[in-house]
Design an enzyme around this catalytic site. Sequence first.
Site, PDB file in Angstrom:
ATOM      1  N   HIS A   1      30.185  -6.179  37.272  1.00 17.17           N
ATOM      2  CA  HIS A   1      29.954  -6.929  36.028  1.00 17.17           C
ATOM      3  C   HIS A   1      28.452  -7.148  35.812  1.00 17.17           C
ATOM      4  O   HIS A   1      27.968  -8.291  35.830  1.00 17.17           O
ATOM      5  CB  HIS A   1      30.690  -8.269  36.141  1.00 17.17           C
ATOM      6  CG  HIS A   1      30.957  -8.946  34.843  1.00 17.17           C
ATOM      7  ND1 HIS A   1      29.969  -9.271  33.955  1.00 17.17           N
ATOM      8  CD2 HIS A   1      32.123  -9.355  34.278  1.00 17.17           C
ATOM      9  CE1 HIS A   1      30.522  -9.874  32.910  1.00 17.17           C
ATOM     10  NE2 HIS A   1      31.823  -9.928  33.078  1.00 17.17           N
TER      11      HIS A   1
ATOM     12  N   GLU B   1      29.260  -2.745  32.026  1.00 21.62           N
ATOM     13  CA  GLU B   1      29.997  -2.900  33.278  1.00 21.62           C
ATOM     14  C   GLU B   1      30.785  -1.638  33.597  1.00 21.62           C
ATOM     15  O   GLU B   1      31.634  -1.218  32.821  1.00 21.62           O
ATOM     16  CB  GLU B   1      30.952  -4.097  33.132  1.00 21.62           C
ATOM     17  CG  GLU B   1      30.274  -5.333  32.531  1.00 21.62           C
ATOM     18  CD  GLU B   1      31.270  -6.367  31.995  1.00 21.62           C
ATOM     19  OE1 GLU B   1      32.447  -6.343  32.382  1.00 21.62           O
ATOM     20  OE2 GLU B   1      30.851  -7.198  31.170  1.00 21.62           O
TER      21      GLU B   1
HETATM   22  C1  BG6 Z   1      33.922  -9.609  30.566  1.00 20.46           C
HETATM   23  C2  BG6 Z   1      35.271  -9.724  29.886  1.00 20.46           C
HETATM   24  O1  BG6 Z   1      33.927  -8.539  31.446  1.00 20.46           O
HETATM   25  O2  BG6 Z   1      33.665 -10.812  31.270  1.00 20.46           O
HETATM   26  C3  BG6 Z   1      35.240 -10.920  28.966  1.00 20.46           C
HETATM   27  O3  BG6 Z   1      35.572  -8.532  29.162  1.00 20.46           O
HETATM   28  C4  BG6 Z   1      34.862 -12.178  29.713  1.00 20.46           C
HETATM   29  O4  BG6 Z   1      36.509 -11.066  28.331  1.00 20.46           O
HETATM   30  C5  BG6 Z   1      33.544 -11.940  30.440  1.00 20.46           C
HETATM   31  O5  BG6 Z   1      34.742 -13.257  28.822  1.00 20.46           O
HETATM   32  C6  BG6 Z   1      33.076 -13.127  31.270  1.00 20.46           C
HETATM   33  O6  BG6 Z   1      34.067 -13.564  32.115  1.00 20.46           O
HETATM   34  P1  BG6 Z   1      33.848 -14.832  33.021  1.00 20.46           P
HETATM   35  O7  BG6 Z   1      35.155 -15.072  33.731  1.00 20.46           O
HETATM   36  O8  BG6 Z   1      32.750 -14.505  33.975  1.00 20.46           O
HETATM   37  O9  BG6 Z   1      33.475 -15.956  32.097  1.00 20.46           O
END
Ligand code: BG6
Length: 278
Positions: free
Chosen positions: A149, A253
């Site tokens: 991510h 990502e």
């Molecule tokens: C992204 C998702 O990868 O991560 C989103 O596609 C999500 O939907 C984002 O809001 C952040 O996620 P988190 O759990 O770290 O707030």
Amino acid sequence: MAAATSVVVLDRGNNTTCTINLHGATVVSWRVNNQEQLFVSKQAVFDGKKAIRGGIPFVFPQFGQWTFGPQHGFARIMRWNLEKPPERLPSGDVEAIFSIMDNDFTRSMWNYNFRLTYRLILREKELHFNIGVYNPSKDLTFRFNMLLHTYFKVPDVRRCQITGLHACTYVDKVQDGAVYQEARDAVTVCEYTDRIYQNTPQEHIITNVVSGRKMRIQKYNFPDTVIWNPWSEKAKEMIDFGDDEYPNMVCVESGHVSSPVVLLPGTAFEASQILQVM
Ligand code: BG6
């Protein structure tokens, strides 16, 4: 007793470093010639519980909401082992290896034995990620998602272009999961964006990252690319993200999320990514 160290630093010299927080094996900094390449929110929480808001959280074994556990799985909120402390290779590059395996916590959500290793290599202008998942069971197959991510630091997301998405099918999470095909040669993010691009090519280039440079992403065994920016409204809803920070980041990502990886007993899955400052 002194508190256990929670960060590991790979230092290649020349102000080129990579810092990994053992909480989630989250890469929280990657500096090339003293220039930070990753975005970490000023509001990020480092309590050893919450996922770190920024850098490179490791998403496994679930992408998105999960009936059996936290959003994006447990790997990003576990304390990882330092399997091999930073070591300088003959090339001058520096590597370290991190790992997790099943324990009571993971089995309470996902009742499988597994072993996951994460090898990072810091080169002069590159960061390499090699991942292996092993299923040691004699008879149980398991399925999982995996995704890096990555939050890239950018001066203004509206001025970045992302290549390698043209003609790809994407699931638009902002539009209730509607499916579209990307018409643009280069994608620019100018609003709340949350898309899963499927079967993307091995390479993406992002223009206008820090210092006006380009960032190359190369990925192997990661068929999908998620593009995310919360924009102002969603930013306000997140307690660990500043209201005004959204122009300074873009998440691109690499993942295996549209379909799960199916891992048969006694087999392993490997995937990798290379980030390169151009
Ligand atoms: C992204 C998702 O990868 O991560 C989103 O596609 C999500 O939907 C984002 O809001 C952040 O996620 P988190 O759990 O770290 O707030």
